[in-house]
Design an enzyme around this catalytic site. Structure first.
Site, PDB file in Angstrom:
ATOM      1  CG  HIS A  46      -1.832   1.308   1.299  1.00 18.35           C
ATOM      2  ND1 HIS A  46      -2.635   1.706   0.291  1.00 18.35           N
ATOM      3  CD2 HIS A  46      -1.574   2.301   2.134  1.00 18.35           C
ATOM      4  CE1 HIS A  46      -3.269   2.720   0.664  1.00 18.35           C
ATOM      5  NE2 HIS A  46      -2.680   3.245   1.735  1.00 18.35           N
TER       6      HIS A  46
ATOM      7  CG  ASP B 162      -0.421   6.178   2.048  1.00 21.55           C
ATOM      8  OD1 ASP B 162      -1.713   6.007   1.782  1.00 21.55           O
ATOM      9  OD2 ASP B 162       0.057   5.697   3.015  1.00 21.55           O
TER      10      ASP B 162
ATOM     11  CG  ASP C   7      -5.251   3.644   4.298  1.00 19.04           C
ATOM     12  OD1 ASP C   7      -5.553   3.255   5.521  1.00 19.04           O
ATOM     13  OD2 ASP C   7      -4.212   4.550   4.205  1.00 19.04           O
TER      14      ASP C   7
ATOM     15  CG  HIS D 214      -6.507   7.299   1.102  1.00 19.61           C
ATOM     16  ND1 HIS D 214      -6.053   6.666   0.039  1.00 19.61           N
ATOM     17  CD2 HIS D 214      -5.580   7.136   2.092  1.00 19.61           C
ATOM     18  CE1 HIS D 214      -4.967   5.796   0.190  1.00 19.61           C
ATOM     19  NE2 HIS D 214      -4.596   5.937   1.762  1.00 19.61           N
TER      20      HIS D 214
END
Length: 953
Positions: A56, A58, A180, A425
């Site tokens: 994951h 970001d 997430d 996000h």
């Protein structure tokens, strides 16, 4: 020439087309494999555990996008995305059984551009074989609460197009993956379904909802994500991942983890195969003989050998027990392969029709603060979205000279990528570190600088004038050096809602510009004023013929609102308050308010001032204003415009004082005599509206532990309360948090300044410094309308679109030259041959390639929302544009990466939706079985006569 008609058969429908302007082109891509052929074999008689290796990444959070990609500033967080991709590709080549999924196209795009042709061939082969699979595929993994649907569609299209152009059909993601984001919006599910996705997986779920679903084995469901679109057009299979997005406890084998590796040499100390295998064989809360296990986490696989070496052993030793009677089969897999197995099980799945807001991970930990965090960045993102649409449209309307013209080289791509990153996000959500927030804003500014050149070029083409143009960036505070210094000013207004450019010439009077979202008056005018009517009881402000507002002469606060068309009046009191933010020293919980979490230390807010000092400002034939001062750090201008049906409240809040040692959550509250009965309504990403109810969830018996934060919901464009006769609607200029704590009340959170971190990873308090480091000053607008409920949508829908897509003003010194196309004081150019019907919005108009453009036509109204506008509409595409000759068109999926007629989504058996729970309910109603729904075939809800790509038009 063939007549092409777009038929928007259902309300709230979006239809996507590629219009062919000069010659038909083909974007067909060869298919090396199908999803089923590339999936590993499973064992029907066993429990199949699908290991999904993933990372994951970001797109900005604690570090900037660039810092994350390069692995810079590892003192903040050790993360280097380029090394993750290097390492994974190396390890996938060592064993054909291994698999990996990748999500964030913004990072992969960067990495791909730096690779050699040999590496690209290797990666392409891995993709063709299904061993490297792209999941989600957008430029980023967007936030779901604070993003507008138009920006979400754009960022998804940006990522999906790159994958399609690079890898063809084999690179097309089939599963949406939002592991997430902090709560999940129904409109996002609808978007994913219309983009052709077969399923959707996420990780974060309210702790009470999750406990119930685990108990009843309803962690997977069919999400019916639209009340307007005919099923199964907006139906999406949705699954909650068992471990969030982390590996099971004890099975993390990244260099950032501390779990023990599998030690499988019996001659060496600490042999632990039996222990690890036994620990792995735990039951899960799912309905089939298939379990998905996420094997990875934040920025993991920088050294992929650690992960794969241990997973190889895990698979080997667990499966070896099958010879002794074990019924567990472990395999490398992907979400799409797991989804395929669930579909083959042919079970009946529960049906969900609401959304997953608000999200809480514990009794006092509601993630509802980020709905408002960083209000200035939220507004800048919204304005940037509007500017990007201007840039896209003018690139098409102005032709080739838009990107290379008299003002230099311009492009829209830089802005598209900046806006794509901003949807992340931890971007527009406001949950990033301060230096990262600055970087997001810088990227948007750079993107606009590129677009600004393009816009100048295009306006020069369309207006016939190459005089330099100025875009005054400080019009919100009435500052524009050109208009202040020049004797005569020419200005142009480009309105994206009707696609009209109007050019005006103004003598240099002290004017304030204002614009209806659907039309603009343009004359050489001089301001004229009139006085307010003042009497002993109140100050009255008349809105010419639509609205009347009264102020209480004692308090200076608003006291009533009247719709003069319908002869409706409500009591309306508006004031500003703050909640003291919890510092985490409460005996019930140590949770403080922070960038993510909203937790007031009391259910009763503090009023900033019980009275407001009124100043009467300029009153003219076109605008009436009252300025209210509530404190040195809170003020407001109340405006009524001639010919408008809305009341404008322009609020200014900040710097929020913190000398008392307390963080503050600032709200404005509208108190009315509307009998709303604990119900209120909020939009979902700016599109459909959902019903909310205080202290209530539609699918489980809520135990409310935070009476304020637990009742906050996101609004992206509008919210309202209503009774049988009246509806008060509030349209916002950015994403914010909203609630209705009291009957007839609507409160909106405007600003937050906090003194503590909320322990969710960002590591710093949300206390933005502002220009002079005294705290951020935020300014914004709320538009209020009062109507009967059955008339409300016809008013607030266009208002909301006008807030999102604001006109762009440009200014020139002097008058047009004699040989220009425009008169001195007036003139116009329209990119449309005729105005679109009120229910239809041209959502997208952008250059697709040299010979074609991408358009999206949107039916804006929900089913049964408007007696007038919720009906089917036909639009003639061939006669749509004034500067484009349309030779053919092909309809595509919403993401524009697949022909609509080729969409072939998985079919699912669904149960009827359970009835909403009464407040006293203890257990959910049982699911009732019904027959499988019809599958979405190639028959389109937006049917159109098309010429196929690759054939003559």
């Amino acid at each position: 020439m063939t007549v092409l008609n777009a038929k928007l058969k259902s309300a709230n429908n979006i239809c996507t087309y590629v219009l062919l302007l000069s010659k038909c082109v083909s974007t067909e891509c060869s298919t090396v494999h199908t999803a089923s052929s590339s999936c590993p074999a499973t064992k029907p008689s066993m429990l199949n555990v699908h290991l999904v290796p993933h990372t994951h990444d970001d797109v900005g959070w604690l570090k900037t996008v660039d810092q994350y990609y390069h692995g810079d500033r590892n003192n903040i967080q050790h993360a280097g995305v380029q090394y993750i991709l290097d390492s994974v590709i190396d390890q996938l080549q060592k064993d054909p059984a291994r698999r990996f999924i990748y999500v964030e196209t913004a990072f992969f795009y960067r990495w791909w551009r730096q690779q050699s042709q040999n590496t690209r061939r290797i990666v392409t082969q891995l993709v063709n074989e299904g061993r490297l699979e792209f999941i989600n595929g957008g430029w980023c993994m967007s936030d779901e609460a604070t993003t507008h649907y138009s920006a979400v569609i754009d960022q998804m299209t940006l990522g999906l197009r790159f994958l399609n152009d690079t890898f063809g059909e084999c690179g097309r993601p089939r599963v949406a993956w939002h592991i997430d984001p902090f709560g999940h919006a129904r409109e996002h599910a609808s978007i994913f379904a219309q983009m052709g996705y077969d399923g959707f997986f996420f990780g974060r779920l309210d702790y009470q909802d999750k406990a119930r679903r685990m108990k009843t084995k309803e962690m997977e469901m069919l999400w019916r994500a639209s009340e307007s679109l005919t099923p199964p057009l907006a139906d999406l299979f949705t699954g909650v991942l068992p471990n969030g997005y982390n590996p099971p406890e004890g099975f993390c084998w990244d260099q950032s983890c501390n779990d023990a590796p599998i030690r499988d040499d019996p001659d060496l100390e600490d042999y632990n195969v039996d222990e690890i295998v036994q620990r792995f064989l735990n039951a899960a809360f799912y309905k089939t003989n298939h379990i998905i296990m996420t094997m990875g986490s934040d920025f993991q696989y920088e050294n992929a050998n650690l992960w794969y070496k241990n997973m190889d052993k895990l698979i080997k030793y667990v499966n070896a027990l099958q010879a002794k009677g074990s019924k567990v089969n472990v395999l490398y897999s992907t979400p799409s392969c797991y989804l395929q197995e669930l579909n083959l099980a042919n079970l009946t799945w529960p049906l969900k029709t609401d959304d997953f807001f608000p999200y809480a991970d514990d009794a006092h930990d509601f993630w509802t603060g980020y709905f408002t965090s960083r209000p200035a960045l939220k507004l800048y993102e919204r304005l940037s979205n509007s500017r990007l649409q201007t840039c896209n449209q003018l690139e098409v309307l102005g032709g080739p000279k838009s990107t290379s013209g008299p003002f230099g080289e311009g492009d829209s791509d830089t802005m598209k990528r900046a806006m794509g990153v901003a949807q992340h996000h931890d971007a527009v959500s406001g949950t990033e570190k301060q230096h990262v927030a600055y970087d997001y804003a810088r990227r948007l500014a750079t993107g606009w600088a590129h677009c600004e050149v393009l816009v100048r070029n295009s306006l020069a083409v369309l207006s016939g004038s190459e005089s330099p143009r100025v875009f005054c960036e400080n019009l919100n505070i009435s500052v524009c050096p050109l208009t202040e210094s020049s004797q005569k000013v020419l200005y142009a207004d480009f309105s994206k809602l009707i696609h009209t450019i109007k050019v005006h010439s103004l003598l240099n009077y002290n004017l304030s510009f204002f614009f209806n979202s659907l039309s603009v008056l343009y004359e050489c005018v001089q301001s004229s004023g009139q006085d307010f009517s003042i009497n002993n009881k109140s100050v009255l402000m008349y809105a010419f013929k639509f609205l009347k507002v009264t102020f209480d002469d004692t308090t200076g606060l608003l006291s009533s609102l009247t719709n003069l068309e319908t002869n409706q009046t409500i009591r309306l009191t508006q004031n500003f308050y703050w909640y003291n933010a919890s510092s985490g020293n409460n005996k019930e919980s140590r949770q403080p308010s922070g960038a993510y979490i909203f937790r007031p230390n009391s259910s009763d807010p503090f009023v900033i001032n019980k009275t407001a000092e009124i100043q009467i400002v300029t009153v003219s034939s076109t605008v009436q204003e009252v300025t209210q001062w509530f404190s040195p750090w809170v003020s407001q201008v109340v405006r009524l415009y001639e010919g408008h049906r809305e009341l404008e409240l322009e609020w200014t809040v900040g710097p929020v004082p913190i000398a008392d040692g307390l963080g503050k959550e600032v709200i404005t509250r509208l108190d009315t005599d509307i009998e709303s009965s604990d119900y209120f309504y909020t939009d979902s990403n700016g599109r459909e509206v959902l019903e909310r109810r205080k202290d209530y969830r539609p699918t489980w018996d809520l135990k409310q532990t935070e009476p304020i934060a637990g009742n906050y919901y996101p609004i992206n464009s509008r919210a309202y309360i209503k009774d049988d006769k009246h509806q008060l609607t509030v349209v916002t200029d950015r994403s914010q948090g909203v609630s209705s704590i009291y009957n007839g009340s609507l409160e909106i959170m405007l600003h937050r300044r906090l003194l503590y971190d909320d322990f969710r990873g960002v590591g710093e308090p949300l206390s933005e410094p502002g220009e002079f480091f005294d705290g951020l000053v935020a300014r914004g607008r709320l538009l209020l309308t009062l109507t009967p409920p059955n008339m409300a949508a016809d008013v607030h829908r266009p208002l909301a679109q006008g807030m999102v897509l604001q006109p762009l003003l440009s200014f020139q010194d002097g008058t047009p030259l004699a040989n220009t196309k425009l008169e001195v004081c007036r003139g116009s150019f329209s990119g449309l041959q005729d105005a679109l019907p009120p229910a239809v919005h041209l959502l997208t108009l952008s250059q697709w390639d040299k010979d074609s453009v991408l358009i999206r036509l949107e039916h804006q109204y929900q089913a049964k929302e408007s007696k007038t506008h919720s009906q089917p509409i036909t639009v003639n595409l061939q006669k749509l544009f004034s500067t484009l000759e349309v030779l053919g068109a092909s309809e595509m999926s919403l993401g524009a990466n697949q022909w609509k007629e080729d969409m072939n989504r998985l079919q699912w058996n669904t149960a009827k939706a359970s009835k909403p729970l009464p407040l006293s309910a203890k257990d959910p109603s049982p699911w009732e079985n019904r027959q499988p729904t019809d599958h979405c075939t190639s028959q389109s809800e937006c049917s159109i006569g098309v010429s196929k790509p690759g054939t003559d038009s």
